[in-house]
Design an enzyme around this catalytic site. Structure first.
Site, PDB file in Angstrom:
ATOM      1  N   PRO A  16      15.440 -38.776  10.779  1.00 15.29           N
ATOM      2  CA  PRO A  16      15.793 -37.388  11.102  1.00 15.29           C
ATOM      3  C   PRO A  16      16.794 -37.360  12.258  1.00 15.29           C
ATOM      4  CG  PRO A  16      13.654 -37.933  12.015  1.00 15.29           C
ATOM      5  CD  PRO A  16      14.057 -39.104  11.176  1.00 15.29           C
ATOM      6  N   SER A 262      13.398 -39.802  23.842  1.00 15.49           N
ATOM      7  CA  SER A 262      13.452 -40.600  22.618  1.00 15.49           C
ATOM      8  C   SER A 262      12.881 -39.824  21.438  1.00 15.49           C
ATOM      9  CB  SER A 262      12.686 -41.909  22.807  1.00 15.49           C
ATOM     10  OG  SER A 262      11.324 -41.700  22.519  1.00 15.49           O
ATOM     11  N   LYS A 263      13.115 -40.387  20.272  1.00 16.42           N
ATOM     12  CA  LYS A 263      12.618 -39.758  19.050  1.00 16.42           C
ATOM     13  C   LYS A 263      11.106 -39.621  19.065  1.00 16.42           C
ATOM     14  CE  LYS A 263      16.204 -40.759  15.746  1.00 16.42           C
ATOM     15  NZ  LYS A 263      16.533 -40.975  14.342  1.00 16.42           N
ATOM     16  N   ARG A 264      10.451 -40.541  19.766  1.00 14.89           N
ATOM     17  CA  ARG A 264       8.991 -40.519  19.769  1.00 14.89           C
ATOM     18  C   ARG A 264       8.409 -39.562  20.815  1.00 14.89           C
ATOM     19  NH1 ARG A 264      10.416 -45.014  17.761  1.00 14.89           N
ATOM     20  NH2 ARG A 264      11.388 -45.631  19.703  1.00 14.89           N
ATOM     21  N   ASP A 265       9.260 -39.120  21.759  1.00 12.02           N
ATOM     22  CA  ASP A 265       8.739 -38.297  22.851  1.00 12.02           C
ATOM     23  C   ASP A 265       8.159 -36.979  22.381  1.00 12.02           C
ATOM     24  OD1 ASP A 265       9.041 -39.907  24.994  1.00 12.02           O
ATOM     25  OD2 ASP A 265      11.142 -39.383  25.295  1.00 12.02           O
TER      26      ASP A 265
END
Ligand code: GLU
Length: 506
Positions: A16, A262-265
């Site tokens: 994404p 980050s994307k995971r945040d």
């Protein structure tokens, strides 16, 4: 170079689109529109191992949702297509060859294992292995091997890569539109791989060739690409091409503390980092998106515009059209921009207040449908008129105004205990008679009649008003009680009071 401004957003479809990528796209879009230029979408999918199903469509949907559509790109083919690098595969070899011929690149046959061994050897001596002028003459490449040997290896089908020959001892002068003049010592560069014998260019070569062939005038991208700037400038020079102008946008930092967002945040910290919800095709895991969380695209783009840029005035609310007028790369900051999820909510609240109540009502009707509640658009709009100022998202209309649509089924125990006294049942029964006699059941009228009656009884207002609110709403929350009474009507008002008397019974 053509004088028309042409910029591109060049994501890799590896998942994404991160909100930082959306900001890059937005700034490119604004810059293009400000200068009557073109905004191009190019899909950089040369790394097939990282390709993720559905990612390209996600990118396109995200740009459309944000109202920053591209002028050229997949599905909008113009003269510079195709716009997917995988479909341009055959174009790149010629330029890799050209670089070899001009002495700016060379064939290298080193295997992954041998490079690994070099790396380990260096590490053991406390050094770092860099494939460049330090040691390229000693490795397995066309600079060290005879031309017969090189030809033989290629003929045999041996795997090779083509590496750029980074110049030794040169101070490269270049300019970044945001950072100003920059000097880079080319001795520190490694000889990057440009092309592989499997017929695929790497990012660096494909990116430069495409920017040139697509007549890109300005490369606006994230700061993480700054380390590639010297190589890219050198590639343009080596190919004899005029280089576009470069602008590297500041990093987006976590809301608290240092480090890149980050994307995971996102879901970890409780806010989306993606424009749209994303379901991972392999794990099935869902990452939340601004659209599904109820944000308006205007709020998201307004927030993103300020993430690294400011207009130099006090104005904080900008539509996309207004942004295109004032946007200027000169006002983009160098320092990292802290992501502020609360600010996004603040923008969202503003845009909800600004938006048309009929629109909000029609969207809210969809939410009501999921709860099996039927209401007319007119009634729903009236509710929106009354409760909107308390809402940030359309969905909040429910929390703020559910009592316009459903009878209370339970009564907040704490409020009820405090407000429903021994005498309340009697008072409420009397109130029902007062209400029954009101012909014109309008808020003002009801308010007047009820208040006069309270006065005549010489009791405190709270003795009636609080139980009345509990009866109609189920708790002490809600907008003006007489507005509620008018909206639900006389019959329902009386019914709810009777119900409360029954259920609460002292
Ligand atoms: N494909 C690169 C990316 O995914 C593009 C970088 C650039 O704009 O040059 O961000």
């Amino acid at each position: 170079m053509s004088s028309k401004v042409r910029v591109r957003f060049a994501p890799s479809p590896t998942g994404p689109l991160h909100i930082g990528g959306v900001r890059t796209a937005l700034y490119n879009y604004l810059f293009a529109k400000k200068h009557n230029g073109d905004f191009i979408l190019r899909i950089e999918d040369t790394d097939q191992n990282r390709y993720v199903e559905g990612a390209e469509q996600y990118i396109i949907d995200s740009l459309n949702w944000c109202n920053i559509p591209y002028d050229e790109g997949p599905g909008k083919e113009k003269d510079c297509g195709p716009y997917r690098q995988s479909e341009r595969k055959n174009l790149y070899k010629e330029y890799a060859d050209q670089l070899i011929e001009s002495g700016n690149a060379y064939y290298a046959f080193d295997t992954a294992e041998s490079l690994d061994a070099h790396r380990k050897e260096h590490e053991a001596e406390g050094k770092t292995f860099i494939y460049n002028w330090h040691n390229r003459e000693k490795l397995k490449n066309s600079l060290a091997l005879s031309s017969e040997e090189v030809a033989k290896r290629i003929e045999k089908g041996e795997h090779y890569v083509i590496r750029f020959k980074a110049p030794k001892d040169e101070i490269l002068h270049t300019v970044d539109e945001i950072r100003g003049e920059m000097e880079i010592d080319t001795s520190i560069l490694d000889d990057k791989v440009l092309y592989k014998s499997d017929g695929m260019p790497t990012y660096h070569l494909a990116n430069i060739v495409d920017d040139h062939l697509m007549k890109i005038t300005h490369v606006i991208r994230g700061e993480e690409w700054l380390p590639s700037l010297a190589l890219h400038v050198l590639l343009y020079r080596s190919l004899g091409w005029e280089s576009p102008k470069f602008a590297h946008l500041p990093l987006i930092l976590k809301p608290k503390g240092k480090g890149k967002l980050s994307k995971r945040d996102g879901d970890k910290l409780g806010f989306p980092v993606f424009p749209l919800e994303w379901k991972d095709p392999n794990s099935g895991e869902i990452a939340s998106g601004y659209r599904e969380d109820g944000y308006f695209p205007e709020a998201v783009t307004n927030m993103l515009a300020f993430l690294g840029w400011n207009p130099g005035t006090e104005q904080e609310f900008f539509t996309i059209e207004e942004l295109t007028e004032v946007f200027d790369l000169k006002r983009v900051h160098k320092a990292g921009a802290k992501f502020d999820p609360e600010k996004t909510k603040w923008f969202q609240q503003h845009y909800l207040q600004e938006s048309d109540n009929s629109y909000i009502a029609s969207e809210f009707l969809k939410i009501l449908k999921t709860k099996n509640i039927d209401a007319t658009l007119e009634y729903t709009k009236h509710v929106v008129d009354l409760v909107k100022e308390r809402a940030i998202f359309i969905e909040d209309i429910w929390e703020q105004g559910f009592y316009f649509f459903v009878n209370p089924t339970s009564y907040d125990p704490k409020n009820t205990k405090k407000a429903w006294k021994e005498t309340t049942n009697e008072l409420m029964k009397e109130l029902i008679s007062v209400l029954k006699n009101i012909e014109d059941f309008k808020a003002d009228k009801v308010s007047e009649e009820v208040k006069n009656w309270i006065k005549s009884k010489e009791i405190g207002f709270g003795k009636v008003m609080q139980p009345l609110r509990i009866s109609l709403v189920g708790s002490l929350q809600g907008v003006d009680i007489f507005q509620i009474a008018e909206a639900i009507g006389k019959d329902k008002t009386i019914y709810r009071i009777e119900n409360a008397i029954q259920i609460i019974k002292k």
